[in-house]
Design an enzyme around this catalytic site. Structure first.
Site, short mmCIF file in Angstrom:
data_model
loop_
_atom_site.label_atom_id
_atom_site.label_comp_id
_atom_site.label_asym_id
_atom_site.label_seq_id
_atom_site.Cartn_x
_atom_site.Cartn_y
_atom_site.Cartn_z
N TYR A 162 6.37 -32.34 -21.50
CA TYR A 162 6.77 -33.49 -22.32
C TYR A 162 6.72 -33.16 -23.81
O TYR A 162 7.64 -33.49 -24.57
CB TYR A 162 5.83 -34.66 -21.99
CG TYR A 162 6.09 -35.94 -22.73
CD1 TYR A 162 7.21 -36.71 -22.45
CD2 TYR A 162 5.19 -36.40 -23.68
CE1 TYR A 162 7.43 -37.91 -23.11
CE2 TYR A 162 5.40 -37.59 -24.36
CZ TYR A 162 6.52 -38.34 -24.06
OH TYR A 162 6.73 -39.53 -24.73
N LYS A 166 9.84 -33.13 -26.40
CA LYS A 166 9.87 -34.10 -27.51
C LYS A 166 9.91 -33.40 -28.87
O LYS A 166 10.53 -33.92 -29.81
CB LYS A 166 8.67 -35.04 -27.42
CG LYS A 166 8.80 -36.07 -26.30
CD LYS A 166 10.09 -36.86 -26.42
CE LYS A 166 10.10 -38.10 -25.54
NZ LYS A 166 11.40 -38.82 -25.63
#
Length: 301
Positions: A162, A166
């Protein structure tokens, strides 16, 4: 603020995306509400969430259409954009909000967990943005709002997939802002702090994790929407290539990497000189191994 504009919001069947879609409709936009209707881990599909948000918008007098294509495949992502064109005749903005979580400590992470998260967050932002970019270039206007995260900007445990995605989204946004500036296209990021179904999947096995999640529960998704609406509007015409964070009633401008200190040796460097001189000289400016919760230590207000 968005009268006459057509906006695509991905992952808008619930949480942050839903509130952004509703707020954009209230601001006068016609909205494509995209949501595949999958679980937090990205499994399954359900047309219900997107249609329910469309029904809410229409009940309030707005215009919207549901779309259930996946952002993680190029052809499907392109269809999200064409659904705006087919329904409303144009597209003026994209909010790349769709996301999933498959948290795992790095040394335990499987390739499938890495791939799934990267595909939705980073590839998804690229695919939808790339499909819209052709139209933005032709009409010489358009805006992107991407969701990044302090998990990537600062750091967090158990979120290598993640966090990498991001931080990649933040770099993608900056590149779009640079490449498409001459076409009057803007691209900015928001790192949202908000309680959502995705955040609700974070493990709470320790007291510190439980306290962190308890703080997050105080921050509602609706708090993110005003900044997203503003960034999509013409009133933010001079805001481009920036990273913001929203934490309840606080809005932050997030720093971007820049040189902080340097050392120079006219004779050049050997590995031994780097060890004895360069690293000790630079060490005072080293960054600690912070997590997001180490930086944002105060309760949201």
């Amino acid at each position: 603020m968005l009268a006459g504009k057509v906006m695509v919001v991905t992952g808008a069947g619930g949480g942050i995306g839903r509130d952004i879609a509703l707020a954009m409709a209230r601001a006068g936009a016609r909205v494509v509400v995209n949501d595949i209707g999958a679980s937090v881990a990205g499994e399954g599909s359900d047309a219900g969430p997107a249609q329910r948000v469309v029904d809410e918008i229409r009940a309030a007098g707005g215009e919207a259409v549901a779309n259930t294509d996946s952002v993680s495949e190029a052809r499907a992502a392109a269809h999200i954009v064409t659904s705006a064109l087919d329904t409303f005749g144009r597209i003026d903005g994209v909010v790349n909000n769709a996301g999933i979580l498959r948290d795992r400590f790095f040394h335990k992470m499987g390739d499938d967990e890495w791939d799934a998260v990267i595909k939705v967050h980073l590839y998804g932002a690229y695919y939808v943005s790339r499909a819209a970019a052709t139209h933005f270039k032709a009409q010489e206007s358009g805006v992107f709002v991407h969701m990044t995260s302090t998990s990537g900007l600062i750091g967090n445990f158990g979120q290598a997939n993640y966090a990498a995605a991001k931080l990649g989204v933040a770099a993608l946004s900056k590149s779009i802002a640079l490449d498409m500036l001459k076409f009057n296209v803007r691209s900015n990021c928001i790192a949202p702090f908000a309680w959502s179904r995705m955040i609700g999947s974070i493990p709470t096995e320790t007291e510190a994790e439980q306290q962190r999640v308890a703080r997050m529960k105080q921050m509602t998704p609706a708090k993110i929407a005003p900044l997203a609406v503003c960034l999509a509007s013409d009133q933010a015409a001079d805001t481009n290539g920036q990273i913001f964070a929203v934490r309840n009633n606080e809005i932050f401008l997030i720093s971007q990497p820049r040189p902080v200190r340097s050392v120079h040796r006219s004779e050049g460097w050997t590995p031994e000189m780097v060890a004895s001189h360069a690293l000790p000289a630079l060490k005072a400016q080293y960054f600690p191994l912070d997590r997001s919760s180490d930086v944002f230590t105060w309760d949201p207000v």
